[in-house]
Design a protein around this motif. Structure first.
Motif, PDB file in Angstrom:
ATOM      1  N   VAL A 391      45.289  71.069   4.369  1.00 37.11           N
ATOM      2  CA  VAL A 391      43.839  70.811   4.346  1.00 37.11           C
ATOM      3  C   VAL A 391      43.099  71.990   3.754  1.00 37.11           C
ATOM      4  N   ALA A 392      43.524  73.206   4.128  1.00 31.86           N
ATOM      5  CA  ALA A 392      42.854  74.400   3.623  1.00 31.86           C
ATOM      6  C   ALA A 392      42.991  74.519   2.116  1.00 31.86           C
ATOM      7  N   GLN A 393      44.148  74.081   1.570  1.00 31.09           N
ATOM      8  CA  GLN A 393      44.330  74.111   0.124  1.00 31.09           C
ATOM      9  C   GLN A 393      43.378  73.138  -0.568  1.00 31.09           C
ATOM     10  N   GLN A 394      43.085  72.026   0.094  1.00 33.84           N
ATOM     11  CA  GLN A 394      42.128  71.075  -0.472  1.00 33.84           C
ATOM     12  C   GLN A 394      40.712  71.644  -0.477  1.00 33.84           C
ATOM     13  N   GLU A 395      40.448  72.579   0.449  1.00 32.33           N
ATOM     14  CA  GLU A 395      39.100  73.098   0.594  1.00 32.33           C
ATOM     15  C   GLU A 395      38.693  74.022  -0.544  1.00 32.33           C
ATOM     16  N   SER A 396      39.620  74.277  -1.506  1.00 31.28           N
ATOM     17  CA  SER A 396      39.249  75.120  -2.637  1.00 31.28           C
ATOM     18  C   SER A 396      38.173  74.455  -3.477  1.00 31.28           C
ATOM     19  N   LYS A 434      32.148  75.815   4.756  1.00 31.99           N
ATOM     20  CA  LYS A 434      32.927  75.764   3.520  1.00 31.99           C
ATOM     21  C   LYS A 434      34.136  74.844   3.637  1.00 31.99           C
ATOM     22  N   THR A 435      34.326  74.255   4.810  1.00 29.70           N
ATOM     23  CA  THR A 435      35.518  73.436   5.034  1.00 29.70           C
ATOM     24  C   THR A 435      35.148  72.142   5.743  1.00 29.70           C
ATOM     25  N   PRO A 436      34.513  71.198   5.050  1.00 25.50           N
ATOM     26  CA  PRO A 436      34.070  69.955   5.709  1.00 25.50           C
ATOM     27  C   PRO A 436      35.226  69.113   6.241  1.00 25.50           C
ATOM     28  N   ARG A 437      36.370  69.151   5.583  1.00 29.31           N
ATOM     29  CA  ARG A 437      37.497  68.340   6.047  1.00 29.31           C
ATOM     30  C   ARG A 437      38.008  68.846   7.393  1.00 29.31           C
ATOM     31  N   LEU A 438      38.020  70.178   7.549  1.00 21.53           N
ATOM     32  CA  LEU A 438      38.434  70.737   8.835  1.00 21.53           C
ATOM     33  C   LEU A 438      37.407  70.423   9.927  1.00 21.53           C
ATOM     34  N   ALA A 439      36.137  70.316   9.557  1.00 20.22           N
ATOM     35  CA  ALA A 439      35.116  69.949  10.536  1.00 20.22           C
ATOM     36  C   ALA A 439      35.397  68.567  11.108  1.00 20.22           C
ATOM     37  N   VAL A 440      35.774  67.637  10.238  1.00 21.92           N
ATOM     38  CA  VAL A 440      36.100  66.283  10.698  1.00 21.92           C
ATOM     39  C   VAL A 440      37.365  66.311  11.542  1.00 21.92           C
ATOM     40  N   LYS A 441      38.327  67.125  11.157  1.00 22.39           N
ATOM     41  CA  LYS A 441      39.606  67.185  11.876  1.00 22.39           C
ATOM     42  C   LYS A 441      39.422  67.682  13.303  1.00 22.39           C
ATOM     43  N   HIS A 442      38.492  68.614  13.515  1.00 23.67           N
ATOM     44  CA  HIS A 442      38.353  69.251  14.825  1.00 23.67           C
ATOM     45  C   HIS A 442      37.103  68.819  15.576  1.00 23.67           C
ATOM     46  N   GLY A 472      37.938  81.012   2.143  1.00 18.56           N
ATOM     47  CA  GLY A 472      38.316  81.391   3.489  1.00 18.56           C
ATOM     48  C   GLY A 472      39.022  80.248   4.185  1.00 18.56           C
ATOM     49  N   VAL A 473      40.060  80.534   4.929  1.00 20.35           N
ATOM     50  CA  VAL A 473      40.735  79.534   5.738  1.00 20.35           C
ATOM     51  C   VAL A 473      40.252  79.722   7.163  1.00 20.35           C
ATOM     52  N   ALA A 474      39.698  78.697   7.742  1.00 12.12           N
ATOM     53  CA  ALA A 474      39.019  78.848   9.023  1.00 12.12           C
ATOM     54  C   ALA A 474      39.987  78.946  10.183  1.00 12.12           C
TER      55      ALA A 474
END
Length: 504
Positions: A391-396, A434-442, A472-474
């Motif tokens: 997921v973090a790689q997608q956040e680029s 900077k990481t909307p996908r991680l926001a949805v995940k958590h 940044g990787v959250a």
């Protein structure tokens, strides 16, 4: 001998009066005091005058407001504080509309003050010219006023009461667009249209003998956007905000009445958290010096200013005395509730920018050999990437418009209806800006833990440097063992990848 001295003294006194009389007949002079708002107009005008740009005797200042108050663009709005080059104290000559004018700037301390108690020195500026008509200097003053007001056309200026019972400019901020306020759209539209209709109806009120005043009460849970909406409403109407702090110990009934009557005819008069100052009419907890009857008389008494809108906010409507919020004092009551799922979805879309559609790349990458493909597959099989690493790689890159809408729908689906305030959801999303996908995940964990001592509705985020993408990787909430383990594994994976790249 004494008689001759008396004659000389008399002649000097007469000569002085004659000289002053002649000066008044042939010289026009305007005086500006640093304690008045007009002082800011003149300094702002002088800072842009050609003379100030080339004067060899000049002073450097980071503010041009009275009482050292900051203006827009000063000390905080930019990385580098604003700097103004102004004529130094003393005598200066300059031209205006092909006429010679002279200016005298002096700094004086108030009478009876000492170095320890005087504070900032008071400045006086006088501008003079030959002639008997005031037209030239008046046109200069009006030009300076217009130039100063133009500074704030795109901003909302906020005034507060000082210890002397006078309004002072505290700050200015860019006008907040109404579409950035996430709330019930029907309620938002109603309040805005009601306010616009009020300010356009002065003659209608006058024809019917009605006081030209309007009262607005915003109530609801903390963090639901009441104060933010007031700022956006002021920006939409092009008005300034005058804030009254009822808990101030320096404000009495008389002072409050003078403050309210001194507000301009078109403004928003804001009283925040009115329930904290007065719970009931006979409350003993009222702010020192202010009584309940004094507040009522200031709001709509004989001396109350007309042409302004009174805005009050409260977290507890049931704690307010009915006399304070009766019709005539409060004309519109608006409840600000907690976020619905549709509002959570709207907030998510506004929070994350949408990346533009990219054109197909014209660069053809070199194909991997079969041997390289096989080797990479074996490595991934032995040490699969963590889900968060992928997921973090997608956040680029930020998601596209379609993906943002899909993420927003998934985010809102997991938010219970009318459970969290907009401020809580915004606090959570701030941790993943900077990481909307991680926001949805958590977001599920946020919903489970919100309200605890660890989270309180706000994500605690840290960022590790990503050498590959510059992003940044959250990391996640402190106190969660599972997330701390994920964080350590993610760092170990990154360190292994870094070492492998070096060994190659």
């Amino acid at each position: 001998m004494e008689g001759e001295q008396a004659k000389l003294s008399g002649m000097r006194l007469i000569g002085h009066h004659v000289l002053e009389y002649l000066k008044k007949r042939v010289v026009v002079t305007a005086e500006f005091d640093s304690r008045d708002e007009s002082y800011s107009w003149i300094l702002n005008w002088l800072s842009d005058h050609p003379y100030a740009q080339k004067a060899t005797n000049f002073s450097v200042s980071t503010t041009i407001a009275r009482g050292a108050q900051k203006l827009n663009g000063e000390g905080g709005d930019g990385v580098i504080p604003a700097t103004y080059f102004l004529p130094a104290p003393g005598l200066h000559f300059f031209w205006f509309k092909n006429r010679l004018l002279w200016m005298y700037r002096e700094r004086v301390r108030p009478s009876g003050s000492t170095v320890a108690t005087a504070g900032a020195a008071v400045e006086n500026i006088t501008i003079s010219t030959l002639g008997r008509s005031r037209h030239l200097i008046q046109s200069l003053i009006l030009e300076a006023q217009t130039k100063f007001i133009d500074r704030d056309k795109s901003r909302t200026v906020i005034f507060a009461a000082d210890q002397y019972g006078a309004w002072r400019r505290t700050k200015s901020r860019p006008k907040r667009p109404l579409d950035t306020i996430v709330m019930d759209p029907k309620l938002k539209s109603y309040i805005v249209e009601d306010a616009k209709e009020f300010f356009a109806s002065e003659s209608w009120y006058a024809e019917r003998g009605l006081p030209f005043r309007r009262g607005l009460l915003l109530y609801g849970s903390p963090g639901t956007g009441k104060t933010s909406f007031i700022h956006a409403l002021a920006g939409e109407l092009g008005l300034n905000i005058y804030v009254v702090n009822l808990s101030s110990k320096t404000i009495s009934d008389d002072t409050l009445s003078e403050l309210v009557s001194d507000t301009p005819s078109r403004c928003l008069l804001l009283i925040e958290d009115v329930d904290a100052a007065f719970v009931q009419r006979e409350s003993k907890d009222a702010a020192a010096g202010i009584t309940f009857s004094g507040l009522l008389n200031s709001v709509d008494g004989v001396s109350a200013q007309e042409g302004r809108m009174l805005c009050m906010t409260t977290n507890h409507l049931d704690r307010l005395d009915e006399a304070l919020i009766r019709p005539g004092r409060v004309d519109v009551r608006a409840k600000f509730g907690k976020a619905t799922q549709s509002q959570a979805q709207e907030l998510f879309i506004k929070f994350f920018p949408q990346s533009p559609v990219k054109e197909p790349s014209l660069v053809v990458k070199k194909k991997e050999t079969d041997e390289a493909v096989s080797e990479r597959a074996v490595l991934e099989e032995k040490e699969p990437l963590l889900e968060d690493t992928k997921v973090a790689q997608q956040e680029s890159t930020m998601p596209s418009k379609q993906e943002t809408e899909e993420l927003a729908a998934a985010f809102a689906k997991q938010i219970p209806d009318q459970t969290f305030s907009i401020a809580q959801l915004q606090g959570f999303l701030m941790g993943y800006k900077k990481t909307p996908r991680l926001a949805v995940k958590h977001v599920n964990e946020f919903v489970r833990q919100a309200g605890s001592a660890e989270v309180s509705g706000t994500a605690k985020i840290g960022y590790d440097d990503d050498e590959d993408h510059g992003k940044g990787v959250a990391s996640y909430w402190e106190g969660s063992e599972e997330q701390q383990r994920e964080k350590q594994e993610l760092r170990a994976e990154k360190e292994k990848a870094r070492r492998d790249s070096i060994n190659q």
